[in-house]
Design an enzyme around this catalytic site. Structure first.
Site, PDB file in Angstrom:
ATOM      1  N   HIS A 176       0.853  -1.189   0.000  1.00  0.00           N
ATOM      2  CA  HIS A 176       0.000   0.000   0.000  1.00  0.00           C
ATOM      3  C   HIS A 176       0.888   1.237   0.000  1.00  0.00           C
ATOM      4  CE1 HIS A 176      -2.869   2.999   0.779  1.00  0.00           C
ATOM      5  NE2 HIS A 176      -2.528   3.197   2.037  1.00  0.00           N
ATOM      6  N   HIS A 181       0.797   5.810  -0.980  1.00  0.00           N
ATOM      7  CA  HIS A 181       0.113   7.016  -1.454  1.00  0.00           C
ATOM      8  C   HIS A 181       0.986   7.663  -2.535  1.00  0.00           C
ATOM      9  CE1 HIS A 181      -1.494   7.240   2.947  1.00  0.00           C
ATOM     10  NE2 HIS A 181      -2.157   6.340   2.236  1.00  0.00           N
ATOM     11  N   ASP A 218       1.174  -4.938 -20.656  1.00  0.00           N
ATOM     12  CA  ASP A 218       2.036  -6.017 -20.163  1.00  0.00           C
ATOM     13  C   ASP A 218       1.736  -6.347 -18.704  1.00  0.00           C
ATOM     14  OD1 ASP A 218       3.434  -6.005 -22.567  1.00  0.00           O
ATOM     15  OD2 ASP A 218       5.179  -4.929 -21.770  1.00  0.00           O
ATOM     16  N   HIS A 249      -7.738   7.912  -1.782  1.00  0.00           N
ATOM     17  CA  HIS A 249      -6.804   7.345  -0.807  1.00  0.00           C
ATOM     18  C   HIS A 249      -5.451   7.008  -1.426  1.00  0.00           C
ATOM     19  CE1 HIS A 249      -6.177   4.150   2.589  1.00  0.00           C
ATOM     20  NE2 HIS A 249      -5.117   4.885   2.365  1.00  0.00           N
TER      21      HIS A 249
END
Ligand SMILES: [Zn+2]
Length: 225
Positions: free
Chosen positions: A103, A105, A128, A168
């Protein structure tokens, strides 16, 4: 070797792997301060390793990684786990084929997420790696299973290993933690290039059948075998 010793060895290997991969988030400029995280499933167990919450990237070591079960409960670790642990746990429960998650940002990809706009597949490198556009997942608040559910619902209907969660940031999956990191790096790279292309005009679409051909070749033929 006893089963317990083998399990401990497997946990240690994932601790080292996940700890080292956090350096890639810094190297590729995907994270600011302590945001962002990598996790990896421990093979053959119902456990995964994830970054501790709020620890500087240059203080991340195999020993301070947090070991959790698939409910997101801490099994081993002195620090609290990443605040995204519940989302990672949800994805591991729902998608047994996923062995690693990331995760971030990262700025260009998150700019697309802020607009709730999927990144269109206008680069062969995107065909790809992602097999089509990079999709947008729902707006979801942290604190329950909403983020995890949004990731799974969006990625189940897509070949993309990356989802832009609205307002987010980026969540990626892979058959290893390294593959999930690669998807996060490539996601930011194509987000930036398509953004730049947009400044000067309308990027040209790639025909769906060509996207399919590129994806099949890259996933099955490209690289060292
Ligand atoms: Zn976040």
């Amino acid at each position: 070797m006893t089963a317990a010793a083998r399990a401990a060895e497997a946990v240690d290997a994932v601790r080292r792997d996940v700890s080292e991969l956090h350096a890639e988030l810094v190297r590729y400029h995907l994270v600011a301060w302590t945001s962002g995280n990598v996790s990896g499933r421990v093979p053959g167990t119902d456990l995964f390793v994830i970054k501790p919450s709020g620890v500087d990237y240059d203080r991340i070591t195999p020993d301070n990684m947090i070991l959790c079960d698939l409910d997101g409960t801490v099994v081993e670790g002195d620090l609290s786990p990443s605040s995204d642990t519940a989302a990672h746990a949800y994805v591991y429960r729902a998608m047994p084929e996923v062995n690693g998650q990331v995760h971030t940002h990262s700025p260009y990809a998150t700019a697309w997420a802020a607009r709730g706009e999927p990144i269109p597949c206008v680069l062969t490198a995107m065909a790809d790696e992602f097999g089509g556009p990079i999709p947008v997942g729902p707006f979801a608040l942290i604190g329950n299973d909403d983020i995890g559910r949004g990731i799974v619902q969006t990625l189940r209907g897509s070949r993309s290993p990356a989802v832009l969660m609205q307002n987010h940031g980026v969540f990626t999956i892979g058959d290893s933690a390294r593959a999930a990191v690669k998807a996060a790096v490539m996601c930011e790279d194509v987000a930036r290039t398509v953004h730049l292309a947009r400044q000067l005009g309308d990027p040209l679409p790639i025909a769906p059948e060509d996207v399919d051909r590129l994806y099949a070749r890259y996933q099955n033929v490209y690289g060292q075998r």
